[in-house]
Enzyme design. Structure first.
Site, PDB file in Angstrom:
ATOM      1  N   GLU A 158       0.808  -1.232   0.000  1.00 35.45           N
ATOM      2  CA  GLU A 158       0.000   0.000   0.000  1.00 35.45           C
ATOM      3  C   GLU A 158       0.837   1.277   0.000  1.00 35.45           C
ATOM      4  OE1 GLU A 158      -2.763  -0.399   3.265  1.00 35.45           O
ATOM      5  OE2 GLU A 158      -3.490  -2.329   2.552  1.00 35.45           O
ATOM      6  N   ASN A 201       2.021  -5.266  -3.108  1.00 34.73           N
ATOM      7  CA  ASN A 201       0.615  -5.566  -2.793  1.00 34.73           C
ATOM      8  C   ASN A 201      -0.142  -4.267  -2.520  1.00 34.73           C
ATOM      9  OD1 ASN A 201      -1.379  -7.651  -2.112  1.00 34.73           O
ATOM     10  ND2 ASN A 201      -1.230  -6.891   0.000  1.00 34.73           N
ATOM     11  N   HIS A 237     -10.673  -6.137  -2.088  1.00 35.38           N
ATOM     12  CA  HIS A 237     -11.729  -5.943  -1.079  1.00 35.38           C
ATOM     13  C   HIS A 237     -12.890  -5.239  -1.776  1.00 35.38           C
ATOM     14  CE1 HIS A 237      -9.191  -7.170   2.257  1.00 35.38           C
ATOM     15  NE2 HIS A 237      -8.244  -6.327   1.862  1.00 35.38           N
ATOM     16  N   GLU A 266      -6.285 -10.688  -0.976  1.00 35.43           N
ATOM     17  CA  GLU A 266      -7.096 -10.441   0.235  1.00 35.43           C
ATOM     18  C   GLU A 266      -8.577 -10.397  -0.124  1.00 35.43           C
ATOM     19  OE1 GLU A 266      -5.665  -7.023   2.429  1.00 35.43           O
ATOM     20  OE2 GLU A 266      -3.569  -7.519   2.013  1.00 35.43           O
ATOM     21  N   ASP A 268     -12.345 -10.372  -0.499  1.00 34.83           N
ATOM     22  CA  ASP A 268     -13.634 -10.489   0.182  1.00 34.83           C
ATOM     23  C   ASP A 268     -14.623  -9.593  -0.538  1.00 34.83           C
ATOM     24  OD1 ASP A 268     -12.695  -8.043   1.238  1.00 34.83           O
ATOM     25  OD2 ASP A 268     -12.461  -8.830   3.269  1.00 34.83           O
TER      26      ASP A 268
HETATM   27  O1  G3I Z   1      -5.504  -8.242  19.126  1.00 31.37           O
HETATM   28  C1  G3I Z   1      -5.994  -6.993  19.623  1.00 31.37           C
HETATM   29  C2  G3I Z   1      -6.810  -7.202  20.863  1.00 31.37           C
HETATM   30  O2  G3I Z   1      -5.992  -7.716  21.873  1.00 31.37           O
HETATM   31  C3  G3I Z   1      -7.426  -5.860  21.284  1.00 31.37           C
HETATM   32  O3  G3I Z   1      -8.272  -6.071  22.368  1.00 31.37           O
HETATM   33  C4  G3I Z   1      -8.218  -5.266  20.154  1.00 31.37           C
HETATM   34  C5  G3I Z   1      -8.790  -3.898  20.500  1.00 31.37           C
HETATM   35  O4  G3I Z   1      -8.881  -3.066  19.395  1.00 31.37           O
HETATM   36  O5  G3I Z   1      -7.372  -5.120  19.027  1.00 31.37           O
HETATM   37  C6  G3I Z   1      -6.832  -6.339  18.572  1.00 31.37           C
HETATM   38  O6  G3I Z   1      -6.036  -6.089  17.443  1.00 31.37           O
HETATM   39  C7  G3I Z   1      -6.698  -5.781  16.262  1.00 31.37           C
HETATM   40  C8  G3I Z   1      -6.222  -6.750  15.196  1.00 31.37           C
HETATM   41  O7  G3I Z   1      -6.776  -6.430  13.953  1.00 31.37           O
HETATM   42  C9  G3I Z   1      -6.576  -8.201  15.521  1.00 31.37           C
HETATM   43  O8  G3I Z   1      -7.952  -8.365  15.530  1.00 31.37           O
HETATM   44  C10 G3I Z   1      -6.372  -4.372  15.842  1.00 31.37           C
HETATM   45  O9  G3I Z   1      -6.964  -3.460  16.768  1.00 31.37           O
HETATM   46  C11 G3I Z   1      -6.893  -4.091  14.469  1.00 31.37           C
HETATM   47  O10 G3I Z   1      -6.432  -2.820  14.027  1.00 31.37           O
HETATM   48  C12 G3I Z   1      -6.382  -5.143  13.498  1.00 31.37           C
HETATM   49  O11 G3I Z   1      -6.987  -4.909  12.251  1.00 31.37           O
HETATM   50  C13 G3I Z   1      -6.336  -5.511  11.165  1.00 31.37           C
HETATM   51  C14 G3I Z   1      -6.022  -4.454  10.116  1.00 31.37           C
HETATM   52  O12 G3I Z   1      -5.437  -5.071   8.981  1.00 31.37           O
HETATM   53  C15 G3I Z   1      -5.059  -3.423  10.668  1.00 31.37           C
HETATM   54  O13 G3I Z   1      -4.716  -2.506   9.677  1.00 31.37           O
HETATM   55  C16 G3I Z   1      -7.247  -6.567  10.585  1.00 31.37           C
HETATM   56  O14 G3I Z   1      -7.389  -7.650  11.508  1.00 31.37           O
HETATM   57  C17 G3I Z   1      -6.661  -7.093   9.271  1.00 31.37           C
HETATM   58  O15 G3I Z   1      -7.631  -7.901   8.638  1.00 31.37           O
HETATM   59  C18 G3I Z   1      -6.332  -5.933   8.356  1.00 31.37           C
HETATM   60  O16 G3I Z   1      -5.752  -6.449   7.187  1.00 31.37           O
HETATM   61  C19 G3I Z   1      -5.410  -5.503   6.177  1.00 31.37           C
HETATM   62  C20 G3I Z   1      -4.179  -6.022   5.487  1.00 31.37           C
HETATM   63  O17 G3I Z   1      -3.161  -6.249   6.406  1.00 31.37           O
HETATM   64  C21 G3I Z   1      -3.723  -5.046   4.403  1.00 31.37           C
HETATM   65  N1  G3I Z   1      -4.795  -4.735   3.487  1.00 31.37           N
HETATM   66  C22 G3I Z   1      -6.062  -4.305   4.101  1.00 31.37           C
HETATM   67  C23 G3I Z   1      -6.516  -5.317   5.131  1.00 31.37           C
HETATM   68  C24 G3I Z   1      -7.862  -4.950   5.700  1.00 31.37           C
HETATM   69  O18 G3I Z   1      -7.806  -3.758   6.415  1.00 31.37           O
END
Ligand code: G3I
Length: 450
Positions: A158, A201, A237, A266, A268
């Site tokens: 990105e 990516n 996405h 990715e 969906d």
């Molecule tokens: O694990 C913690 C947890 O302990 C805490 O209580 C909670 C509170 O907010 O957060 C949890 O972590 C989160 C994590 O996902 C796991 O669920 C983060 O806040 C959250 O920001 C994180 O989001 C991820 C996101 O990337 C961050 O940018 C998503 O799971 C993940 O699917 C997403 O993936 C991205 C790719 O890497 C790049 N392309 C876009 C894609 C979708 O946004």
């Protein structure tokens, strides 16, 4: 010292695992009844993003292991997860996913080495030289740990802005190191693990637009100057604001024509039912139409853990039931045994059954009322079909709690509102018939359920 031991043992294991993966693919290509095996039949992988924290959930692991041939750690290989403080690497969660994948003969996509998001707080304040050193050390640390074990790495993620400009996105790397940071990251990555495919990516690059044009120009420039790049990842996405573009296949093809592999990384698609299924079909067909589209990854196993869970964008619902989109993907991949097919291991409708019984509930000289009771078998059902054959002279003047279609004197009745029945539960439909000189009872045929 322990780091070296870990590296050696990971590398030794990888050779065995690669052999296991080939055996699994060859074996399952005969059955071709899962996403992974059907994709293997097309020379592709079919992967999913995985979260280490869900691997202990038996339905999650069973669905993952049954259906997918590749995994991408959803968050566990990101910079904040792997190098939370400078020079101190933690691989516990990522190792858990890689170990699980290897035990199942799955490939692993590495996601991601250099990204503006999910950066630990120590990175942004660094000065240019220090940042360059830190970036290269991070790439070397991660790729060294998993050397020989990662199919493809998202080296840079990105790096281009959304919108019409085609400009680079502001980030610590861009702002301090300039455009050259991407090239430098790829060169460092190639040296760190020469066997891994190195990908750029991004999202909103799925059709031809200013952003994808900018990425295209960069890849073209890299290829012309010998900067090591092997693949471009298209995140894909999609939702109603960002639908599957009509020039998706064309866009994948033009990148492939530059001499790189393309991967759907990715995927969906928000939605449900047949509309969502049709969109998934478009994506799979586009990839299969491009010989250098080497595989597809959906961004999660089940809707309930999706980053867009409200949009139900994945192939399995929150109870791990196959959605219509699953059947569409499997079918587009040339697989068989999707939802509704006998023996499909993920089909909750398998084993659905019902019985139908007839009783006369009212009788008068010229006519009668009949009732057919439908009872579900040992599994819940979502629909049923019953046939009733009337004596030739008789005719039906009304029918309730069912929807009839006629062929001669045979009426086939399906539910009107009452298709869903719990295991063992009953419903009924009724009808009024004119005897027209025959008082014989109708015959109720087989009841079928789904
Ligand atoms: O694990 C913690 C947890 O302990 C805490 O209580 C909670 C509170 O907010 O957060 C949890 O972590 C989160 C994590 O996902 C796991 O669920 C983060 O806040 C959250 O920001 C994180 O989001 C991820 C996101 O990337 C961050 O940018 C998503 O799971 C993940 O699917 C997403 O993936 C991205 C790719 O890497 C790049 N392309 C876009 C894609 C979708 O946004």
């Amino acid at each position: 010292m322990s780091m070296i031991v870990r590296r050696l043992s990971r590398a030794a294991t990888a050779g065995l695992v690669a052999a296991a993966a080939l055996t699994a693919a060859a074996h399952s290509a005969e059955a071709a009844d899962t996403l992974g095996s059907a994709a293997a039949g097309q020379g592709r992988y079919f992967g999913t993003a995985v979260a280490a924290s869900h691997l202990g959930e038996s339905d999650y692991a069973a669905t993952l292991d049954r259906e997918f041939s590749s995994v991408t750690p959803e968050n566990e290989m990101k910079w904040d997860a792997t190098e939370p403080s400078r020079g101190s690497f933690t691989f516990t969660s990522a190792d858990r996913i890689v170990d699980h994948a290897q035990s199942q003969g799955m490939d692993v996509r590495g996601h991601t080495l250099v990204w503006h998001s999910q950066l630990p707080s120590w990175v942004s304040p660094l000065g240019a030289q220090d940042l360059r050193t830190a970036m290269n050390a991070h790439i070397n640390g991660l790729m060294g740990h998993y050397k020989g074990e990662i199919h493809s790495w998202d080296v840079v993620n990105e790096a281009f802005q959304d919108g019409g400009s085609g400009a680079r996105r502001s980030s610590p790397f861009q702002d301090k190191l300039g455009d050259g940071f991407i090239e430098e990251a790829f060169r460092t990555a190639r040296a760190a693990d020469p066997a891994a495919k190195l990908c750029y990516n991004d999202y909103n690059t799925d059709g031809v637009n200013a952003k994808s044009n900018a990425v295209y120009d960069m890849v073209k420039d890299f290829k012309s100057r010998g900067v090591p790049i092997d693949c471009v990842g298209f995140q894909s996405h999609f939702n109603s604001n960002s639908p599957v573009p009509s020039d998706y296949r064309h866009n994948l093809q033009r990148f492939a024509d530059l001499g790189v592999d393309v991967q759907i990384t990715e995927l969906d698609i928000e939605g449900s039912g047949s509309a969502q299924a049709a969109d998934y079909t478009k994506v799979v067909e586009a990839c299969l139409a491009v010989s250098r589209c080497t595989g597809m990854t959906v961004w999660g196993v089940t809707d309930k853990y999706s980053w867009r869970s409200g949009g139900t964008p994945l192939l399995f619902d929150g109870d791990y039931n196959e959605k219509p989109a699953y059947g569409a993907v499997l079918s587009a991949l040339g697989g068989s045994g999707g939802p509704g097919d006998p023996g499909d291991p993920g089909d909750p409708g398998d084993g659905a059954s019902c019985t139908a019984t007839y009783t006369r509930t009212a009788d008068w000289s010229s006519g009668y009322n009949g009732q057919v009771t439908i009872t579900a078998g040992a599994e819940p059902i979502s629909s049923w079909t019953a046939t009733v054959t009337l004596p030739a002279q008789q005719s039906v003047s009304s029918l309730w709690n069912g929807t009839p279609t006629w062929s001669g004197n045979v009426m086939t009745v399906r539910p009107s509102w009452n298709g869903t029945l719990a295991a063992g539960a009953s419903t009924s439909f009724g009808f009024t018939a004119a005897k027209n000189g025959s008082d014989a009872a109708p015959t109720v045929g087989t009841c079928t359920a789904s």
